[in-house]
Scaffold this motif. Sequence first.
Motif, PDB file in Angstrom:
ATOM      1  N   SER A 141       0.840  -1.196   0.000  1.00 35.34           N
ATOM      2  CA  SER A 141       0.000   0.000   0.000  1.00 35.34           C
ATOM      3  C   SER A 141       0.877   1.250   0.000  1.00 35.34           C
ATOM      4  O   SER A 141       2.048   1.189   0.389  1.00 35.34           O
ATOM      5  CB  SER A 141      -0.931   0.006   1.214  1.00 35.34           C
ATOM      6  OG  SER A 141      -0.207   0.197   2.405  1.00 35.34           O
ATOM      7  N   PRO A 142       0.337   2.402  -0.421  1.00 33.99           N
ATOM      8  CA  PRO A 142       1.169   3.613  -0.563  1.00 33.99           C
ATOM      9  C   PRO A 142       1.831   4.067   0.733  1.00 33.99           C
ATOM     10  O   PRO A 142       2.961   4.551   0.707  1.00 33.99           O
ATOM     11  CB  PRO A 142       0.158   4.659  -1.060  1.00 33.99           C
ATOM     12  CG  PRO A 142      -0.927   3.867  -1.697  1.00 33.99           C
ATOM     13  CD  PRO A 142      -1.027   2.595  -0.906  1.00 33.99           C
ATOM     14  N   GLY A 143       1.143   3.940   1.863  1.00 36.06           N
ATOM     15  CA  GLY A 143       1.700   4.429   3.117  1.00 36.06           C
ATOM     16  C   GLY A 143       2.527   3.432   3.869  1.00 36.06           C
ATOM     17  O   GLY A 143       2.891   3.676   5.028  1.00 36.06           O
ATOM     18  N   ALA A 144       2.856   2.318   3.246  1.00 36.37           N
ATOM     19  CA  ALA A 144       3.534   1.233   3.949  1.00 36.37           C
ATOM     20  C   ALA A 144       5.044   1.279   3.787  1.00 36.37           C
ATOM     21  O   ALA A 144       5.705   0.261   3.716  1.00 36.37           O
ATOM     22  CB  ALA A 144       3.008  -0.114   3.454  1.00 36.37           C
ATOM     23  N   VAL A 145       5.607   2.498   3.735  1.00 40.08           N
ATOM     24  CA  VAL A 145       7.048   2.680   3.609  1.00 40.08           C
ATOM     25  C   VAL A 145       7.545   3.518   4.784  1.00 40.08           C
ATOM     26  O   VAL A 145       6.754   4.208   5.432  1.00 40.08           O
ATOM     27  CB  VAL A 145       7.399   3.366   2.275  1.00 40.08           C
ATOM     28  CG1 VAL A 145       7.125   2.438   1.110  1.00 40.08           C
ATOM     29  CG2 VAL A 145       6.626   4.671   2.118  1.00 40.08           C
ATOM     30  N   PRO A 146       8.849   3.482   5.076  1.00 44.62           N
ATOM     31  CA  PRO A 146       9.351   4.232   6.231  1.00 44.62           C
ATOM     32  C   PRO A 146       9.028   5.722   6.184  1.00 44.62           C
ATOM     33  O   PRO A 146       8.695   6.324   7.195  1.00 44.62           O
ATOM     34  CB  PRO A 146      10.863   3.980   6.164  1.00 44.62           C
ATOM     35  CG  PRO A 146      10.987   2.657   5.489  1.00 44.62           C
ATOM     36  CD  PRO A 146       9.881   2.616   4.483  1.00 44.62           C
ATOM     37  N   ASP A 147       9.120   6.334   4.999  1.00 41.27           N
ATOM     38  CA  ASP A 147       8.837   7.761   4.870  1.00 41.27           C
ATOM     39  C   ASP A 147       7.986   7.981   3.625  1.00 41.27           C
ATOM     40  O   ASP A 147       8.506   8.136   2.510  1.00 41.27           O
ATOM     41  CB  ASP A 147      10.144   8.556   4.775  1.00 41.27           C
ATOM     42  CG  ASP A 147       9.903  10.059   4.735  1.00 41.27           C
ATOM     43  OD1 ASP A 147       8.732  10.476   4.853  1.00 41.27           O
ATOM     44  OD2 ASP A 147      10.879  10.801   4.579  1.00 41.27           O
ATOM     45  N   PRO A 148       6.649   7.999   3.780  1.00 42.09           N
ATOM     46  CA  PRO A 148       5.767   8.145   2.617  1.00 42.09           C
ATOM     47  C   PRO A 148       6.012   9.430   1.837  1.00 42.09           C
ATOM     48  O   PRO A 148       5.683   9.506   0.649  1.00 42.09           O
ATOM     49  CB  PRO A 148       4.373   8.146   3.248  1.00 42.09           C
ATOM     50  CG  PRO A 148       4.536   7.446   4.548  1.00 42.09           C
ATOM     51  CD  PRO A 148       5.900   7.819   5.029  1.00 42.09           C
ATOM     52  N   ALA A 149       6.597  10.456   2.476  1.00 42.94           N
ATOM     53  CA  ALA A 149       6.813  11.728   1.798  1.00 42.94           C
ATOM     54  C   ALA A 149       8.094  11.747   0.976  1.00 42.94           C
ATOM     55  O   ALA A 149       8.322  12.675   0.200  1.00 42.94           O
ATOM     56  CB  ALA A 149       6.852  12.865   2.825  1.00 42.94           C
ATOM     57  N   ALA A 150       8.932  10.760   1.142  1.00 38.50           N
ATOM     58  CA  ALA A 150      10.206  10.740   0.426  1.00 38.50           C
ATOM     59  C   ALA A 150       9.971  10.554  -1.066  1.00 38.50           C
ATOM     60  O   ALA A 150       9.179   9.695  -1.479  1.00 38.50           O
ATOM     61  CB  ALA A 150      11.097   9.629   0.971  1.00 38.50           C
ATOM     62  N   PRO A 151      10.662  11.319  -1.907  1.00 39.83           N
ATOM     63  CA  PRO A 151      10.443  11.212  -3.357  1.00 39.83           C
ATOM     64  C   PRO A 151      10.889   9.887  -3.940  1.00 39.83           C
ATOM     65  O   PRO A 151      10.443   9.496  -5.008  1.00 39.83           O
ATOM     66  CB  PRO A 151      11.289  12.368  -3.916  1.00 39.83           C
ATOM     67  CG  PRO A 151      12.337  12.631  -2.869  1.00 39.83           C
ATOM     68  CD  PRO A 151      11.643  12.364  -1.558  1.00 39.83           C
ATOM     69  N   THR A 152      11.768   9.174  -3.239  1.00 40.96           N
ATOM     70  CA  THR A 152      12.261   7.897  -3.748  1.00 40.96           C
ATOM     71  C   THR A 152      11.505   6.708  -3.166  1.00 40.96           C
ATOM     72  O   THR A 152      11.909   5.574  -3.320  1.00 40.96           O
ATOM     73  CB  THR A 152      13.749   7.742  -3.415  1.00 40.96           C
ATOM     74  OG1 THR A 152      13.933   7.857  -1.990  1.00 40.96           O
ATOM     75  CG2 THR A 152      14.575   8.820  -4.106  1.00 40.96           C
ATOM     76  N   ALA A 153      10.395   6.997  -2.486  1.00 42.80           N
ATOM     77  CA  ALA A 153       9.651   5.915  -1.844  1.00 42.80           C
ATOM     78  C   ALA A 153       9.189   4.890  -2.880  1.00 42.80           C
ATOM     79  O   ALA A 153       8.769   5.227  -3.982  1.00 42.80           O
ATOM     80  CB  ALA A 153       8.436   6.478  -1.102  1.00 42.80           C
ATOM     81  N   GLU A 154       9.277   3.624  -2.515  1.00 41.13           N
ATOM     82  CA  GLU A 154       8.832   2.543  -3.385  1.00 41.13           C
ATOM     83  C   GLU A 154       7.345   2.683  -3.660  1.00 41.13           C
ATOM     84  O   GLU A 154       6.554   3.004  -2.784  1.00 41.13           O
ATOM     85  CB  GLU A 154       9.119   1.201  -2.688  1.00 41.13           C
ATOM     86  CG  GLU A 154       8.705  -0.012  -3.500  1.00 41.13           C
ATOM     87  CD  GLU A 154       8.960  -1.305  -2.729  1.00 41.13           C
ATOM     88  OE1 GLU A 154       8.600  -2.372  -3.249  1.00 41.13           O
ATOM     89  OE2 GLU A 154       9.499  -1.224  -1.604  1.00 41.13           O
TER      90      GLU A 154
END
Length: 404
Positions: free
Chosen positions: A243-256
């Motif tokens: 899911s979109p928010g399931a990363v360490p930093d959802p605001a990071a431009p390089t987020a998966e």
Amino acid sequence: MREPVDLRRQRILAVVRSRGATRVSDLAAELAVSVVTLRRDVEELAREGKLRRGHGVARPVLPEPGRRTAPAPDPTADEGPVAVVVPERHSYLYETLHGARSAFEEAGVRIALHIAPAAPGAEQPLVERALADGARGLLIAPRWRSRATEEADYAWLARVGVPTVVMERRPRRGSALHAVDAVCTDHWYGVHLAVEHLTGLGHRRVVLAARDDSPTARTLRAAFAEIAADHPHVDAWAVALSSPGAVPDPAAPTAEQPVDLPSLLGESGATAAVLHGDVDALMLVQALRDAGIRVPEDCSVIAYDDVVAALGSTPLTAVSPPKADIGRAAAELLLRRLGRVADGGAAEPVRRVELLPELKVRGSTSAPRGAEAQGQSGAEDEGQSGAEAEGQGRGAAGATSVPR
């Protein structure tokens, strides 16, 4: 007929005065009442000054038989609470909290609950405040959305200064926190159960759609990659973000970026998916249904967490960690440490306890259509060139896909 409260409390006093310090759980069993009821009786008798309440025990006020002086003050009586720190809005860890709470209540130990917001480093000021308020022990489940925030917490958490148990977290080997008590689920085994169940049904191409914002998520990803790569009955596998928010930093431009699961299944030829956690799993199942992919007829699904997996329109087969038992085991380990401190006993070895999850089979898994034919095809695929196999095993954008 239920025994009158006053009579039961008289019996409690008689037992404690005759035997000396007596475990609350033993009294409850002897008087045929619940531990919670017995603990309330002991608390009331202690308020009346008729006995003293200790660490899971009831002690007499009068000198014990054979003693001419009053007993020394109980070092655990009326001491500060145990601080419990868990992340906000985390239903999985709240279930572990219920297990811990029951163990603390049975022992007559108060809890001071602290809810940590999602901000990195939020746990440290909460712990410092709890210690300043007199907490004598710490049970903590840090959020640790990234490895960097996890590493940043190791040093201060290792020198808290009171007995500490880390719950449902496995600190890095060799770190400053390696020598702190920890109780957690064996998540590698949980992934193993899921893969064995799916391959046992005949699935040969499997996808993991998982979060990447917690230690559990990272453990699941690593375990799945290891198990799927080595499994003789897995022809191709892929790991994707759930899911979109399931990363360490959802605001990071390089987020998966989250994967389009229906597209990934179509491009990889996968007939089964393991999805972490339950809410993401239910939403991904809805996305499959909207794309015309039926569960389990066209795709078998296993959820990981089993908090609400059974509540879907199609109840999901799920890997179910022993959440309440994790909490209870962590609390009992902390109580053990507190007891050793109170009794002045020698230090014991640090304990790292793992509990095994179980697989709960429901309606979202079944043998793939034409499983026998697929098995023959999989055998033929082994003779294909690497380029042909890679073409069949490639996943959608945002996924790591590996053919065998």
